[in-house]
Design an enzyme around this catalytic site. Structure first.
Site, PDB file in Angstrom:
ATOM      1  N   LYS A   1       0.802  -1.157   0.001  1.00 19.45           N
ATOM      2  CA  LYS A   1      -0.083  -0.126   0.041  1.00 19.45           C
ATOM      3  C   LYS A   1       0.719   1.345   0.145  1.00 19.45           C
ATOM      4  CE  LYS A   1      -3.808  -2.299   0.382  1.00 19.45           C
ATOM      5  NZ  LYS A   1      -5.004  -1.988  -0.493  1.00 19.45           N
TER       6      LYS A   1
ATOM      7  N   ASP B   1      -0.494  -0.191  -4.681  1.00 20.94           N
ATOM      8  CA  ASP B   1      -2.026   0.014  -4.238  1.00 20.94           C
ATOM      9  C   ASP B   1      -2.207   1.182  -3.836  1.00 20.94           C
ATOM     10  OD1 ASP B   1      -4.640   0.136  -4.142  1.00 20.94           O
ATOM     11  OD2 ASP B   1      -4.956  -1.976  -3.351  1.00 20.94           O
TER      12      ASP B   1
ATOM     13  N   GLU C   1      -1.995   0.633  -8.760  1.00 29.13           N
ATOM     14  CA  GLU C   1      -3.406   0.246  -8.556  1.00 29.13           C
ATOM     15  C   GLU C   1      -4.330   1.440  -7.924  1.00 29.13           C
ATOM     16  OE1 GLU C   1      -4.392  -3.632  -7.287  1.00 29.13           O
ATOM     17  OE2 GLU C   1      -6.077  -2.808  -5.949  1.00 29.13           O
TER      18      GLU C   1
ATOM     19  N   GLU D   1     -11.624  -2.726  -8.724  1.00 33.83           N
ATOM     20  CA  GLU D   1     -12.501  -3.160  -7.704  1.00 33.83           C
ATOM     21  C   GLU D   1     -13.562  -2.537  -7.482  1.00 33.83           C
ATOM     22  OE1 GLU D   1      -8.938  -2.447  -4.965  1.00 33.83           O
ATOM     23  OE2 GLU D   1     -10.363  -2.141  -3.401  1.00 33.83           O
TER      24      GLU D   1
ATOM     25  N   ASP E   1     -13.900  -7.707  -9.167  1.00 36.34           N
ATOM     26  CA  ASP E   1     -14.190  -8.473  -7.684  1.00 36.34           C
ATOM     27  C   ASP E   1     -15.315  -9.438  -8.039  1.00 36.34           C
ATOM     28  OD1 ASP E   1     -14.957  -9.569  -5.223  1.00 36.34           O
ATOM     29  OD2 ASP E   1     -13.137  -8.226  -4.535  1.00 36.34           O
TER      30      ASP E   1
ATOM     31  N   HIS F   1      -9.802  -9.081  -8.296  1.00 34.52           N
ATOM     32  CA  HIS F   1      -9.555  -8.524  -7.138  1.00 34.52           C
ATOM     33  C   HIS F   1     -10.246  -9.206  -6.171  1.00 34.52           C
ATOM     34  CE1 HIS F   1     -11.154  -6.175  -3.346  1.00 34.52           C
ATOM     35  NE2 HIS F   1      -9.874  -5.516  -3.565  1.00 34.52           N
TER      36      HIS F   1
ATOM     37  N   GLU G   1      -5.037 -12.512  -6.559  1.00 40.62           N
ATOM     38  CA  GLU G   1      -4.664 -11.689  -5.425  1.00 40.62           C
ATOM     39  C   GLU G   1      -4.795 -12.559  -3.892  1.00 40.62           C
ATOM     40  OE1 GLU G   1      -6.778  -7.921  -4.855  1.00 40.62           O
ATOM     41  OE2 GLU G   1      -5.573  -7.240  -3.293  1.00 40.62           O
TER      42      GLU G   1
HETATM   43 CA    CA Z   1      -7.179  -2.438  -4.025  1.00 34.83          CA
END
Ligand code: CA
Length: 377
Positions: free
Chosen positions: A170, A204, A230, A256, A279, A306, A331
């Site tokens: 992240k 991300d 992302e 997502e 997702d 996702h 993922e």
């Molecule tokens: Ca994400």
């Protein structure tokens, strides 16, 4: 195969240690699951993305009375009819998590009734196992930047030690910490140094940036050999996605927060991302996932689904992943989550960087009723 019962299950578990992405702290993991039962006692499970509140009431009060009496074999028709019905009621707030959970449950039930996995029913089990990347690197509840970096780099090394050769981390400290994009980039550099050049790194941002900041961060990510960036900007800003995808060397990923083949079609038509990430619990279940992945493949864009849910979402994602054209990646969420690990009797695990796709009936997993009761609130 008449549907006789539609139920919801609200599951929640507090986390021992809270963690954050760019947008929110998570103190617990909670889910709304849906179970569909047919006249002969066959059941199917699905999972809604998002809060329990809303999803649960819509399934119980609107969907269940409408769905009872219909035939599981009409799964694709039900997907389309349900989407239309909810769109009429909720306009642009169309609860795609509900459509996704119902669609997944119907595919699971149909597979169980026929003794075939969902991937087989979809007619395209292209692979028996999928490459997985470890998702982690969430922000910890600590004050010091050095301590934060040490915790995240230690975690990254642990994923590599567990056999993963691809990781997602992240960025986007600014909302919750006294650090900005420069520290975001510094964190990525430290993780790159910690894991070495042979590990594939994804980053991300969970919409942390405006487009100018995303340009600056994205250039630094390319220098760190990051393989996709992302959700650099909010999902509704397709102009910004298009601009970033055109201008940055690092590939841009997103999806997502998008649902259904028509919304993904608008993204693909504009060339707004390099990778799409629908997702199964929010994009419209296996029915929509198949359509999205096909449209993406036609546009030359790889689908990397996702995944961030329970063992039901993970199992459904694996069935879809088995069917996705090209070279999709799983993922594999590695944050602590007992509901993900314990809810199904045959939990999905990795063998190094690979995860096997179950070939049992339906989603290929069985929900443990005792664990279900334990996590129900
Ligand atoms: Ca994400």
């Amino acid at each position: 195969m008449e549907i006789t019962r539609v139920e919801t299950f609200a599951l929640e578990r507090e986390l021992d240690e809270r963690f954050a992405n760019a947008q929110k702290w998570r103190d617990s993991r909670s889910y709304c699951l849906v179970r569909v039962t047919t006249a002969d006692g066959t059941t199917g499970w699905g999972e809604c993305w998002g809060p329990i509140a809303g999803n649960r009431e819509i399934v119980e009060e609107i969907v269940a009375p409408w769905l009872v009496g219909r035939d599981v074999r009409d799964v694709e028709r039900i997907h389309d009819d349900l989407r239309e019905k909810l769109r009429m009621g909720f306009h642009t707030c169309d609860p795609s998590g509900v459509v996704s959970a119902v669609d997944t449950a119907l595919w699971d039930a149909l597979g169980k009734a026929r003794g075939e996995s969902v991937a087989r029913l979809l007619g395209a089990r292209r692979r028996d196992d999928v490459r997985a990347y470890a998702t982690g690197g969430f922000f910890r509840d600590v004050d010091g930047f050095e301590e934060q970096c040490d915790l995240i780099t230690d975690e990254a090394r642990a994923h590599v030690d567990a056999g993963f050769d691809a990781l997602k981390m992240k960025v986007g400290f600014a909302r919750f910490f006294p650090w900005g994009p420069d520290e975001d980039v510094e964190l990525v550099r430290r993780v790159r140094d910690a894991v070495g050049d042979d590990v594939t790194l994804f980053v991300d941002a969970n919409w942390a940036y405006d487009v100018a900041t995303a340009e600056r961060v994205g250039r630094a990510l390319a220098d760190a050999d990051v393989r996709f960036f992302e959700e650099p900007v909010p999902p509704q800003q397709l102009d910004a996605y298009e601009r970033l995808t055109a201008s940055l060397d690092v590939p841009v990923a997103g999806g997502e927060c998008w649902a259904y083949a028509d919304e993904f079609g608008r993204v693909l038509d504009r060339g707004a991302v390099d990778y799409v990430q629908p997702d199964v619990t929010s994009a419209g279940g296996p029915t929509s996932m198949r359509r999205i992945a096909a449209a993406a493949a036609d546009a030359g864009v790889q689908t990397h689904p996702h995944v961030f849910g329970t063992g039901v979402a993970l199992a459904a994602s694996l069935q879809v992943l088995a069917t996705v054209p090209g070279t999709p990646l799983l993922e594999f969420d590695r944050t602590p989550n007992p509901i993900r690990d314990e809810l199904v009797t045959d939990p999905v695990t990795n063998d190094g960087d690979t995860v096997a796709v179950p070939d049992g009936p339906g989603l290929g997993v069985t929900v443990d009723e005792d664990v279900l009761a334990e996590f129900s609130r």
